[in-house]
Design a protein around this motif. Structure first.
Motif, short mmCIF file in Angstrom:
data_model
loop_
_atom_site.label_atom_id
_atom_site.label_comp_id
_atom_site.label_asym_id
_atom_site.label_seq_id
_atom_site.Cartn_x
_atom_site.Cartn_y
_atom_site.Cartn_z
N LEU A 159 -5.23 28.57 74.82
CA LEU A 159 -4.98 28.30 76.24
C LEU A 159 -6.05 28.98 77.09
CD1 LEU A 159 -1.13 29.00 76.39
CD2 LEU A 159 -2.26 26.78 76.08
N GLN A 160 -6.41 28.35 78.19
CA GLN A 160 -7.30 28.96 79.18
C GLN A 160 -6.46 29.54 80.30
OE1 GLN A 160 -9.88 25.73 80.35
NE2 GLN A 160 -11.38 26.22 78.78
N THR A 161 -6.81 30.72 80.77
CA THR A 161 -6.11 31.30 81.92
C THR A 161 -6.52 30.52 83.16
OG1 THR A 161 -6.09 33.49 80.89
CG2 THR A 161 -5.69 33.38 83.27
N ALA A 162 -5.56 29.81 83.75
CA ALA A 162 -5.86 28.94 84.89
C ALA A 162 -5.57 29.60 86.23
CB ALA A 162 -5.05 27.65 84.78
N ARG A 163 -4.60 30.54 86.24
CA ARG A 163 -4.24 31.16 87.51
C ARG A 163 -3.44 32.42 87.24
NH1 ARG A 163 -1.67 27.74 92.58
NH2 ARG A 163 -1.29 29.47 94.02
N VAL A 164 -3.63 33.43 88.08
CA VAL A 164 -2.87 34.68 87.99
C VAL A 164 -2.45 35.06 89.41
CG1 VAL A 164 -2.90 37.12 87.35
CG2 VAL A 164 -4.19 35.46 85.98
N GLU A 165 -1.15 35.34 89.59
CA GLU A 165 -0.62 35.76 90.88
C GLU A 165 0.09 37.10 90.73
OE1 GLU A 165 -1.04 34.25 93.77
OE2 GLU A 165 -2.02 32.43 93.01
N THR A 166 0.00 37.92 91.77
CA THR A 166 0.64 39.23 91.79
C THR A 166 1.62 39.28 92.94
OG1 THR A 166 -1.36 40.26 90.91
CG2 THR A 166 0.27 41.73 91.91
N LEU A 167 2.89 39.66 92.63
CA LEU A 167 3.94 39.73 93.64
C LEU A 167 4.47 41.15 93.69
CD1 LEU A 167 5.83 36.46 92.63
CD2 LEU A 167 4.08 36.72 94.39
N GLU A 168 4.16 41.84 94.78
CA GLU A 168 4.55 43.24 94.91
C GLU A 168 5.69 43.38 95.91
OE1 GLU A 168 0.77 44.85 96.09
OE2 GLU A 168 0.27 45.40 94.02
N GLY A 169 6.22 44.59 96.01
CA GLY A 169 7.24 44.86 97.00
C GLY A 169 8.57 45.29 96.43
N GLY A 170 8.81 45.02 95.14
CA GLY A 170 10.05 45.44 94.50
C GLY A 170 9.84 46.72 93.71
N GLU A 171 10.87 47.08 92.94
CA GLU A 171 10.74 48.26 92.09
C GLU A 171 9.61 48.09 91.07
OE1 GLU A 171 14.34 50.01 90.46
OE2 GLU A 171 15.51 48.72 91.79
#
Length: 319
Positions: A286-298
């Motif tokens: 697989l090729q890495t197509a997208r990475v997202e980071t969601l902060e704000g929780g524990e």
């Protein structure tokens, strides 16, 4: 230092050869290696350090545990080819493989027992650490389902479906939707939640998915990977069932040090690093197509999207 000399010195020991053979099968903690080898953890740690210094292994600290993975492909590849080419299998290799299966079975049984015991609380347990609405909206955006109506996603597979939340969210955007889980209690709750919806639920192991090669267009691992005994094997199996151009979306935690989650909530792994997931994607084709980071929780939540090469025949015909 001379890399070939370092490598051959590191391998000039029966225990270290056994360790390398075991880690080629799956990532293991130092404690698990000690359990399989029947040796003390300090002794195994010393052997692991020698192999790591030679570039054959990598050590990754997760809370109070240290996991051991293979080193870089350019170092491991020639050595693995030579070992396989010699084709020698001694009684230690057979015994170690059997004990490794027992370790993996122990991991799986512990996870299964935890899920059966906590099935009714599952959605509430997840909400302690994840802002569900934010994560779900981000997943929809990554899959291209956040616009008016959204684009169809073909054959959807939700791996480790739990109470069926991903099927509830995305099932109506799919041509077909299948949820797989090992826990019969989880599936019972999912069936109640999804009653009347055109989705299929199957009881199966995520390492042996009940689908043929190239059967799915989109596969989802939503807060599942940190419970798995062998994340790299789970990703490889998910990749197997994806067709050309298929996508695997993983929602899970960024690497952290919340050690108490192992016992309290059954976590086998304390999150993952971007490079770690990218390496597993690459190994699975697989090729890495997208990475997202969601902060704000524990805990910080990550979305990793992998894409399989090629184009489905029906997409070519549609064009």
């Amino acid at each position: 230092m001379d890399r070939p000399l370092d490598i051959f010195r590191a391998l000039a020991d029966a225990t270290r050869l056994r360790i390398l053979a075991l880690v080629r099968r799956m990532e293991l903690s130092v404690g698990e290696l000690a359990q399989v080898l029947g040796q003390s953890q300090p002794r195994v740690s010393r052997h692991v350090k020698i192999l790591a210094d030679a570039g054959l292994l990598e050590r990754r600290k997760e809370g109070s545990w240290v996991f051991v993975a293979l080193g870089r492909a350019e170092v491991i590849g020639p050595i693995a080819a030579a070992i396989d080419g010699w084709g020698s299998t001694d009684h230690w290799a057979v015994a170690d493989a059997a004990r490794l299966q027992a370790v993996r079975a122990d991991r799986t049984a512990a996870a299964a027992a935890w899920f059966e015991a906590h099935a009714r609380e599952w959605d509430a347990i997840r909400s302690l650490h994840v802002a569900d609405a934010e994560v779900e909206a981000a997943m929809a955006a990554v899959l291209g389902l956040d616009g008016e109506g959204g684009a169809p996603i073909g054959a959807l597979l939700d791996i480790g479906t739990g109470t069926g939340r991903m099927l509830e969210l995305f099932g109506d955007k799919a041509r077909t939707a299948v949820g797989v889980d090992r826990s019969s209690e989880m599936l019972r709750l999912a069936r109640a939640k999804l009653a009347g919806r055109p989705v299929e639920l199957r009881q199966a192991d995520l390492y042996q998915l009940p689908l043929a090669d190239a059967a799915a267009d989109v596969a989802i691992l939503h807060h599942v990977l940190h419970f798995t005994a062998a994340p790299e094997a789970a990703i490889a199996e998910a990749a197997r069932v994806l067709g050309p151009g298929g996508r695997l979306l993983i929602a899970d935690f960024l690497a952290h040090d919340r050690e108490e989650l192992r016992a309290r909530e059954g976590h086998a792994r304390l999150g993952f690093a971007d490079a770690q997931v990218a390496a597993w994607f690459a190994a699975a084709g697989l090729q890495t197509a997208r990475v997202e980071t969601l902060e704000g929780g524990e805990l910080t939540v990550k979305l990793w999207l992998g894409r399989k090469g090629g184009v489905r025949l029906r997409e070519v015909q549609a064009a």
